[in-house]
Design an enzyme around this catalytic site. Structure first.
Site, PDB file in Angstrom:
ATOM      1  N   LYS A  43       0.820  -1.195   0.000  1.00  0.00           N
ATOM      2  CA  LYS A  43       0.000   0.000   0.000  1.00  0.00           C
ATOM      3  C   LYS A  43       0.855   1.245   0.000  1.00  0.00           C
ATOM      4  O   LYS A  43       0.368   2.357  -0.228  1.00  0.00           O
ATOM      5  CB  LYS A  43      -0.867   0.019   1.280  1.00  0.00           C
ATOM      6  CG  LYS A  43      -1.688  -1.215   1.483  1.00  0.00           C
ATOM      7  CD  LYS A  43      -2.279  -1.230   2.920  1.00  0.00           C
ATOM      8  CE  LYS A  43      -2.735  -2.599   3.270  1.00  0.00           C
ATOM      9  NZ  LYS A  43      -2.608  -2.933   4.674  1.00  0.00           N
ATOM     10  N   GLY A  44       2.138   1.065   0.306  1.00  0.00           N
ATOM     11  CA  GLY A  44       3.020   2.201   0.598  1.00  0.00           C
ATOM     12  C   GLY A  44       3.163   3.213  -0.513  1.00  0.00           C
ATOM     13  O   GLY A  44       3.377   4.398  -0.254  1.00  0.00           O
ATOM     14  N   GLU A  99       7.571   2.607  -6.186  1.00  0.00           N
ATOM     15  CA  GLU A  99       7.717   2.075  -4.826  1.00  0.00           C
ATOM     16  C   GLU A  99       7.886   3.224  -3.843  1.00  0.00           C
ATOM     17  O   GLU A  99       8.317   4.308  -4.215  1.00  0.00           O
ATOM     18  CB  GLU A  99       8.961   1.174  -4.758  1.00  0.00           C
ATOM     19  CG  GLU A  99       8.701  -0.299  -4.477  1.00  0.00           C
ATOM     20  CD  GLU A  99       8.067  -0.624  -3.134  1.00  0.00           C
ATOM     21  OE1 GLU A  99       7.269   0.158  -2.579  1.00  0.00           O
ATOM     22  OE2 GLU A  99       8.370  -1.708  -2.621  1.00  0.00           O
ATOM     23  N   ASP A 100       7.568   2.964  -2.587  1.00  0.00           N
ATOM     24  CA  ASP A 100       7.783   3.977  -1.558  1.00  0.00           C
ATOM     25  C   ASP A 100       9.253   4.043  -1.147  1.00  0.00           C
ATOM     26  O   ASP A 100       9.825   5.124  -1.059  1.00  0.00           O
ATOM     27  CB  ASP A 100       6.876   3.714  -0.338  1.00  0.00           C
ATOM     28  CG  ASP A 100       6.947   2.281   0.184  1.00  0.00           C
ATOM     29  OD1 ASP A 100       7.690   1.438  -0.371  1.00  0.00           O
ATOM     30  OD2 ASP A 100       6.238   1.985   1.168  1.00  0.00           O
ATOM     31  N   ASP A 103      15.025  -0.585   0.498  1.00  0.00           N
ATOM     32  CA  ASP A 103      15.862  -0.747   1.682  1.00  0.00           C
ATOM     33  C   ASP A 103      16.918  -1.809   1.365  1.00  0.00           C
ATOM     34  O   ASP A 103      17.995  -1.488   0.878  1.00  0.00           O
ATOM     35  CB  ASP A 103      14.934  -1.130   2.841  1.00  0.00           C
ATOM     36  CG  ASP A 103      15.628  -1.195   4.176  1.00  0.00           C
ATOM     37  OD1 ASP A 103      16.711  -0.612   4.311  1.00  0.00           O
ATOM     38  OD2 ASP A 103      15.074  -1.825   5.100  1.00  0.00           O
ATOM     39  N   LYS A 131      17.493   3.729   0.752  1.00  0.00           N
ATOM     40  CA  LYS A 131      18.442   3.614   1.873  1.00  0.00           C
ATOM     41  C   LYS A 131      19.603   2.751   1.402  1.00  0.00           C
ATOM     42  O   LYS A 131      19.586   1.531   1.599  1.00  0.00           O
ATOM     43  CB  LYS A 131      17.775   2.879   3.041  1.00  0.00           C
ATOM     44  CG  LYS A 131      16.797   3.667   3.868  1.00  0.00           C
ATOM     45  CD  LYS A 131      16.327   2.752   5.009  1.00  0.00           C
ATOM     46  CE  LYS A 131      15.215   3.347   5.805  1.00  0.00           C
ATOM     47  NZ  LYS A 131      14.638   2.364   6.761  1.00  0.00           N
ATOM     48  N   PHE A 152      14.538   4.260  10.483  1.00  0.00           N
ATOM     49  CA  PHE A 152      13.158   3.922  10.121  1.00  0.00           C
ATOM     50  C   PHE A 152      12.333   5.197   9.955  1.00  0.00           C
ATOM     51  O   PHE A 152      12.346   6.071  10.810  1.00  0.00           O
ATOM     52  CB  PHE A 152      12.549   3.013  11.185  1.00  0.00           C
ATOM     53  CG  PHE A 152      11.296   2.348  10.709  1.00  0.00           C
ATOM     54  CD1 PHE A 152      11.368   1.248   9.860  1.00  0.00           C
ATOM     55  CD2 PHE A 152      10.049   2.827  11.076  1.00  0.00           C
ATOM     56  CE1 PHE A 152      10.211   0.638   9.391  1.00  0.00           C
ATOM     57  CE2 PHE A 152       8.884   2.221  10.617  1.00  0.00           C
ATOM     58  CZ  PHE A 152       8.968   1.130   9.769  1.00  0.00           C
TER      59      PHE A 152
END
Ligand code: IMP
Ligand code: MG
Length: 175
Positions: A43-44, A99-100, A103, A131, A152
């Site tokens: 959902k991001g 994408e949000d 990582d 990141k 985070f």
């Protein structure tokens, strides 16, 4: 917002929107004359995608994909399952995955392989945040909003235990 008072704002709303205008202009140039399908990862990526497509001055279609990654709330295990698939085939389409955050890179590398097997004309990735210090699997990132350090973050689609997705900015959660 209640519960968000202690958060430290990392990327204010105006900076997000300014960067999204730049990304949209670049994507508009790059995809002129192509058959663009913008695919959001639920959902991001929903908030980012909805602002981004309004800055892309081209005919395009949108589709969504649901993924679940086995792991705890804050780390990715790399074992990814498609929980909701695309509504249409992407054969011969120019796919832009939105994408949000990237990582470890495990989620997107899985997704990229799975999409390439469906024989689109092209697959590129646009992520709001990256990141790089956590990379476990290298994935080519074609459009990156902001590179951030390994802390985070929540807001603007990103959650902590499903909360805070609706903050209009990106914030650090204090440990
Ligand atoms: P990756 O497979 O490690 O690249 O993980 C990507 C996914 O982990 C993202 O799509 C997010 O759902 C989640 N994630 C990674 N870092 C954060 C964060 O700082 N805040 C919220 N979610 C995160
Ligand atoms: Mg995600």
């Amino acid at each position: 917002m209640q519960g968000a008072e202690k958060f430290e704002i990392l990327i204010p709303e105006a900076d997000l929107q300014a960067r999204i205008r730049e990304l949209g202009a670049k994507i508009t140039q790059d995809y002129r004359g192509r058959d663009l399908v913008v695919v959001g990862v639920l959902k991001g990526a929903v908030l980012f995608l909805s602002d981004l497509v309004r800055q892309i001055d081209l005919p395009l279609s949108m589709d969504f994909l649901g993924l679940s990654s086995y792991g705890d709330a804050t780390t990715s295990s790399g074992v990814v399952q498609i929980t909701q698939d695309l509504s249409k085939p992407i054969v011969d389409k120019d796919v832009l995955v939105v994408e949000d955050i990237v990582d470890s890179g495990l989620t997107l590398s899985f997704l990229r392989e799975s999409f390439i097997a469906r024989q689109p004309r092209s697959v590129r990735i646009c992520t709001l945040l990256h990141k790089p210090s956590n990379t476990r699997k290298h994935v080519p990132l074609d459009y990156v909003g902001f590179t951030i350090e390994d802390r985070f973050v929540v807001g603007y689609g990103l959650d902590f235990e499903q909360r805070y997705r609706n903050l209009p900015y990106i914030a650090h959660v204090p440990p």
